[in-house]
Design a protein around this motif. Structure first.
Motif, PDB file in Angstrom:
ATOM      1  N   TYR A   1     -10.399   3.138   1.769  1.00  0.00           N
ATOM      2  CA  TYR A   1     -10.801   1.765   1.412  1.00  0.00           C
ATOM      3  C   TYR A   1     -11.141   0.962   2.660  1.00  0.00           C
ATOM      4  O   TYR A   1     -12.187   0.294   2.728  1.00  0.00           O
ATOM      5  CB  TYR A   1      -9.672   1.061   0.650  1.00  0.00           C
ATOM      6  CG  TYR A   1      -9.542   1.438  -0.802  1.00  0.00           C
ATOM      7  CD1 TYR A   1     -10.518   1.098  -1.724  1.00  0.00           C
ATOM      8  CD2 TYR A   1      -8.419   2.132  -1.263  1.00  0.00           C
ATOM      9  CE1 TYR A   1     -10.392   1.425  -3.064  1.00  0.00           C
ATOM     10  CE2 TYR A   1      -8.284   2.474  -2.595  1.00  0.00           C
ATOM     11  CZ  TYR A   1      -9.267   2.120  -3.499  1.00  0.00           C
ATOM     12  OH  TYR A   1      -9.142   2.454  -4.822  1.00  0.00           O
TER      13      TYR A   1
ATOM     14  N   ALA B   1     -10.113  -1.173  -6.005  1.00  0.00           N
ATOM     15  CA  ALA B   1      -8.755  -1.339  -5.480  1.00  0.00           C
ATOM     16  C   ALA B   1      -7.836  -1.971  -6.525  1.00  0.00           C
ATOM     17  O   ALA B   1      -6.684  -1.558  -6.687  1.00  0.00           O
ATOM     18  CB  ALA B   1      -8.783  -2.192  -4.211  1.00  0.00           C
TER      19      ALA B   1
ATOM     20  N   PHE C   1      -0.128   4.431  -2.058  1.00  0.00           N
ATOM     21  CA  PHE C   1      -1.229   5.299  -1.671  1.00  0.00           C
ATOM     22  C   PHE C   1      -0.737   6.525  -0.897  1.00  0.00           C
ATOM     23  O   PHE C   1      -1.466   7.488  -0.745  1.00  0.00           O
ATOM     24  CB  PHE C   1      -2.232   4.531  -0.799  1.00  0.00           C
ATOM     25  CG  PHE C   1      -3.032   3.531  -1.558  1.00  0.00           C
ATOM     26  CD1 PHE C   1      -3.768   3.907  -2.667  1.00  0.00           C
ATOM     27  CD2 PHE C   1      -3.048   2.202  -1.172  1.00  0.00           C
ATOM     28  CE1 PHE C   1      -4.512   2.984  -3.361  1.00  0.00           C
ATOM     29  CE2 PHE C   1      -3.788   1.280  -1.864  1.00  0.00           C
ATOM     30  CZ  PHE C   1      -4.524   1.675  -2.955  1.00  0.00           C
TER      31      PHE C   1
ATOM     32  N   ASP D   1      -7.062   0.701  -9.021  1.00  0.00           N
ATOM     33  CA  ASP D   1      -6.148   1.664  -8.414  1.00  0.00           C
ATOM     34  C   ASP D   1      -4.718   1.126  -8.419  1.00  0.00           C
ATOM     35  O   ASP D   1      -3.771   1.808  -8.822  1.00  0.00           O
ATOM     36  CB  ASP D   1      -6.602   1.938  -6.980  1.00  0.00           C
ATOM     37  CG  ASP D   1      -6.005   3.212  -6.407  1.00  0.00           C
ATOM     38  OD1 ASP D   1      -5.068   3.754  -7.012  1.00  0.00           O
ATOM     39  OD2 ASP D   1      -6.471   3.658  -5.350  1.00  0.00           O
ATOM     40  N   LEU D   2      -4.551  -0.115  -7.984  1.00  0.00           N
ATOM     41  CA  LEU D   2      -3.219  -0.714  -7.935  1.00  0.00           C
ATOM     42  C   LEU D   2      -2.614  -0.840  -9.327  1.00  0.00           C
ATOM     43  O   LEU D   2      -1.406  -0.634  -9.519  1.00  0.00           O
ATOM     44  CB  LEU D   2      -3.286  -2.087  -7.273  1.00  0.00           C
ATOM     45  CG  LEU D   2      -3.595  -2.105  -5.773  1.00  0.00           C
ATOM     46  CD1 LEU D   2      -3.884  -3.527  -5.306  1.00  0.00           C
ATOM     47  CD2 LEU D   2      -2.439  -1.513  -4.980  1.00  0.00           C
TER      48      LEU D   2
ATOM     49  N   MET E   1       0.807  -1.205   0.000  1.00  0.00           N
ATOM     50  CA  MET E   1       0.000   0.000   0.000  1.00  0.00           C
ATOM     51  C   MET E   1       0.844   1.260   0.000  1.00  0.00           C
ATOM     52  O   MET E   1       0.364   2.354   0.217  1.00  0.00           O
ATOM     53  CB  MET E   1      -0.942   0.002   1.208  1.00  0.00           C
ATOM     54  CG  MET E   1      -1.975  -1.106   1.164  1.00  0.00           C
ATOM     55  SD  MET E   1      -3.090  -0.981   2.558  1.00  0.00           S
ATOM     56  CE  MET E   1      -4.127  -2.391   2.237  1.00  0.00           C
TER      57      MET E   1
ATOM     58  N   TRP F   1      -3.560   9.251   1.020  1.00  0.00           N
ATOM     59  CA  TRP F   1      -3.740   8.218   2.047  1.00  0.00           C
ATOM     60  C   TRP F   1      -5.065   7.473   1.847  1.00  0.00           C
ATOM     61  O   TRP F   1      -5.688   7.042   2.809  1.00  0.00           O
ATOM     62  CB  TRP F   1      -3.707   8.854   3.443  1.00  0.00           C
ATOM     63  CG  TRP F   1      -2.410   9.518   3.774  1.00  0.00           C
ATOM     64  CD1 TRP F   1      -2.125  10.849   3.710  1.00  0.00           C
ATOM     65  CD2 TRP F   1      -1.207   8.876   4.200  1.00  0.00           C
ATOM     66  NE1 TRP F   1      -0.828  11.097   4.068  1.00  0.00           N
ATOM     67  CE2 TRP F   1      -0.228   9.891   4.383  1.00  0.00           C
ATOM     68  CE3 TRP F   1      -0.838   7.540   4.428  1.00  0.00           C
ATOM     69  CZ2 TRP F   1       1.064   9.631   4.781  1.00  0.00           C
ATOM     70  CZ3 TRP F   1       0.450   7.282   4.838  1.00  0.00           C
ATOM     71  CH2 TRP F   1       1.386   8.312   5.008  1.00  0.00           C
ATOM     72  N   ARG F   2      -5.490   7.325   0.610  1.00  0.00           N
ATOM     73  CA  ARG F   2      -6.828   6.788   0.380  1.00  0.00           C
ATOM     74  C   ARG F   2      -6.988   5.321   0.764  1.00  0.00           C
ATOM     75  O   ARG F   2      -8.111   4.824   0.807  1.00  0.00           O
ATOM     76  CB  ARG F   2      -7.260   7.002  -1.064  1.00  0.00           C
ATOM     77  CG  ARG F   2      -6.421   6.326  -2.126  1.00  0.00           C
ATOM     78  CD  ARG F   2      -6.915   6.734  -3.509  1.00  0.00           C
ATOM     79  NE  ARG F   2      -6.045   6.242  -4.565  1.00  0.00           N
ATOM     80  CZ  ARG F   2      -4.921   6.830  -4.940  1.00  0.00           C
ATOM     81  NH1 ARG F   2      -4.509   7.920  -4.324  1.00  0.00           N
ATOM     82  NH2 ARG F   2      -4.191   6.328  -5.920  1.00  0.00           N
ATOM     83  N   TRP F   3      -5.876   4.624   1.047  1.00  0.00           N
ATOM     84  CA  TRP F   3      -6.053   3.252   1.534  1.00  0.00           C
ATOM     85  C   TRP F   3      -6.835   3.257   2.849  1.00  0.00           C
ATOM     86  O   TRP F   3      -7.548   2.297   3.164  1.00  0.00           O
ATOM     87  CB  TRP F   3      -4.691   2.578   1.722  1.00  0.00           C
ATOM     88  CG  TRP F   3      -3.777   3.214   2.727  1.00  0.00           C
ATOM     89  CD1 TRP F   3      -2.859   4.192   2.502  1.00  0.00           C
ATOM     90  CD2 TRP F   3      -3.687   2.887   4.123  1.00  0.00           C
ATOM     91  NE1 TRP F   3      -2.203   4.518   3.661  1.00  0.00           N
ATOM     92  CE2 TRP F   3      -2.691   3.735   4.680  1.00  0.00           C
ATOM     93  CE3 TRP F   3      -4.339   1.982   4.943  1.00  0.00           C
ATOM     94  CZ2 TRP F   3      -2.346   3.700   6.029  1.00  0.00           C
ATOM     95  CZ3 TRP F   3      -4.002   1.942   6.292  1.00  0.00           C
ATOM     96  CH2 TRP F   3      -3.022   2.793   6.823  1.00  0.00           C
TER      97      TRP F   3
END
Length: 417
Positions: A221, A244, A4, A247-248, A1, A216-218
């Motif tokens: 999620y 997700a 992010f 995004d990744l 992560m 920091w959008r993780w």
């Protein structure tokens, strides 16, 4: 992560498009959607004409043929695993709805997509309820006649027992399916998924608007996933999973070989495991006895994620999915999903009734009804796509874009004055 924690505009995390992206269309993912739609068609064909394949009780299966026992207790059930196909739809929706935004964040486009979403779903859905209404009004359904001939299927006769009403058909397509619908009292029973599809779409849009450009959008999620899980709306989690994955990928995390080594054995393993998890339907069967501690929805979600990851990462899989037959099936996937159930319970059940009435062997009746129902569904779906879905979607997009452009022009004019 780790990625992010970096701004989306960072050169290291500059978004990348999928290799199969042509004019904004993810052809290989569309193909997966098409195959999932065909799986739902086969699921309902099995439900209508050969329900023995859906048996999960080992004792009941002992009375069936060897072929039925082998298929029912093997991953071959993935070819008619309707519940798994629905999960695949939702994960794909999360991916596709967020793809353009992660590539080129644009809140105007996001607002346009959100406004169009209701019409994108409601117009084809209402056309399907009117289609089903017409069949019921004309007495074209034969599920009542076919039900006692099928044998162990006690549910086939439960559908289309109500008096047809044009007003009710319109209300169901325009409103009821997005709120709540009794699938046995519905003109088109597959529309139970529209409530989740609609709500999940706006979950994706809200997430992108609030967290889409946050480094920091993780945390978003995780927080949203916890909230959805507490609310018990587990299907909605699949939209987050799809987002997700998108995004990744678009931010190149999945391209880091030290984290995701893309080798043929690994991708093949992911695909095979995805099929295995997707075929799960009962812990009563020996092959799946260890999986009873979790709901089928969890295993289906894992399976869908693995298959979509394999398709995103593997050019070999993309090459297969980009074949014309697959992409054409993907093009009509929504239309196929919408029209197949009324066709199976009308034309398909008529073929089954006709075959059994002429004393043909039951396997022959099953094959004729299934092939006839599937082919008729594909034909009608293609016409439905050409005459209803495609032109209405195009008109709706043009109308919303023109309204947004007019609104922006007025806003600039007011600001200038």
């Amino acid at each position: 992560m780790k990625h992010f924690a970096k701004p989306c505009s960072s050169s290291e995390s500059k978004p990348q498009a999928l290799s199969g992206d042509k004019a904004g269309r993810l052809l290989h993912l569309e193909s997966i959607r098409g195959l999932a739609a065909l799986t739902v068609v086969l699921f309902h064909a099995v439900f209508a004409f050969f329900p023995a394949l859906r048996l999960t009780d080992p004792i009941a299966l002992q009375n069936q043929s060897l072929a039925v026992r082998v298929i029912a207790n093997s991953p071959l059930t993935v070819f008619f695993s309707g519940p798994f196909a629905v999960v695949v739809f939702f994960v794909l929706s999360g991916f596709v709805l967020s793809y353009s935004f992660f590539l080129r964040p644009n809140f105007t486009v996001l607002i346009s997509a959100a406004i169009r979403r209701y019409f994108r779903l409601a117009i084809p859905v209402t056309a399907s309820t009117l289609f089903a209404y017409g069949l019921l009004r004309s007495g074209a359904y034969f599920n009542q006649e076919a039900a006692p001939l099928v044998g162990i299927n006690h549910e086939l006769s439960d559908f289309y027992t109500f008096i047809p009403s044009l007003a009710t058909a319109l209300k169901e397509g325009l409103m009821s399916v997005f709120i709540a619908v009794d699938y046995k009292a519905s003109y088109n029973s597959v529309l139970w998924t529209m409530k989740t599809e609609f709500a999940g779409s706006f979950l994706a849009y809200v997430f992108l608007a609030v967290f889409g450009q946050w480094r920091w959008r993780w945390l978003g999620y995780i927080g949203l996933a916890m909230g959805v899980a507490v609310s018990g709306r587990f299907y909605a989690l699949n939209f987050l999973l799809g987002m997700a994955i998108c995004d990744l990928y678009t931010h190149r995390v999945l391209n880091r070989k030290e984290l995701f080594p893309v080798t043929l054995p690994i991708v093949a393993g992911m695909f095979v495991l995805g099929i295995y998890f997707g075929s799960y339907h009962s812990a009563n069967l020996p092959l799946y006895c260890w999986m009873g501690w979790a709901s089928p929805l969890l295993w289906h979600s894992i399976g869908a994620v693995l298959i979509i990851l394999a398709a995103v990462l593997s050019r070999r899989i993309q090459f297969v999915l980009n074949a014309p037959a697959c992409t054409q099936l993907g093009k009509i996937s929504f239309s196929l999903y919408l029209v197949h159930f009324p066709i199976l319970l009308s034309f398909g059940c008529y073929l089954y009734y006709l075959c059994t009435s002429h004393a043909l062997a039951r396997p022959v009746a099953v094959v004729v009804a299934t092939l006839g129902g599937v082919l008729a569904s594909l034909l009608v779906a293609w016409l439905f796509y050409l005459w209803i879905e495609r032109p209405m979607v195009t008109l709706g997009k043009q109308f919303i874009q023109s309204r947004l452009q007019a609104w922006q022009a007025r806003k600039i004019k007011v600001a200038g004055s």
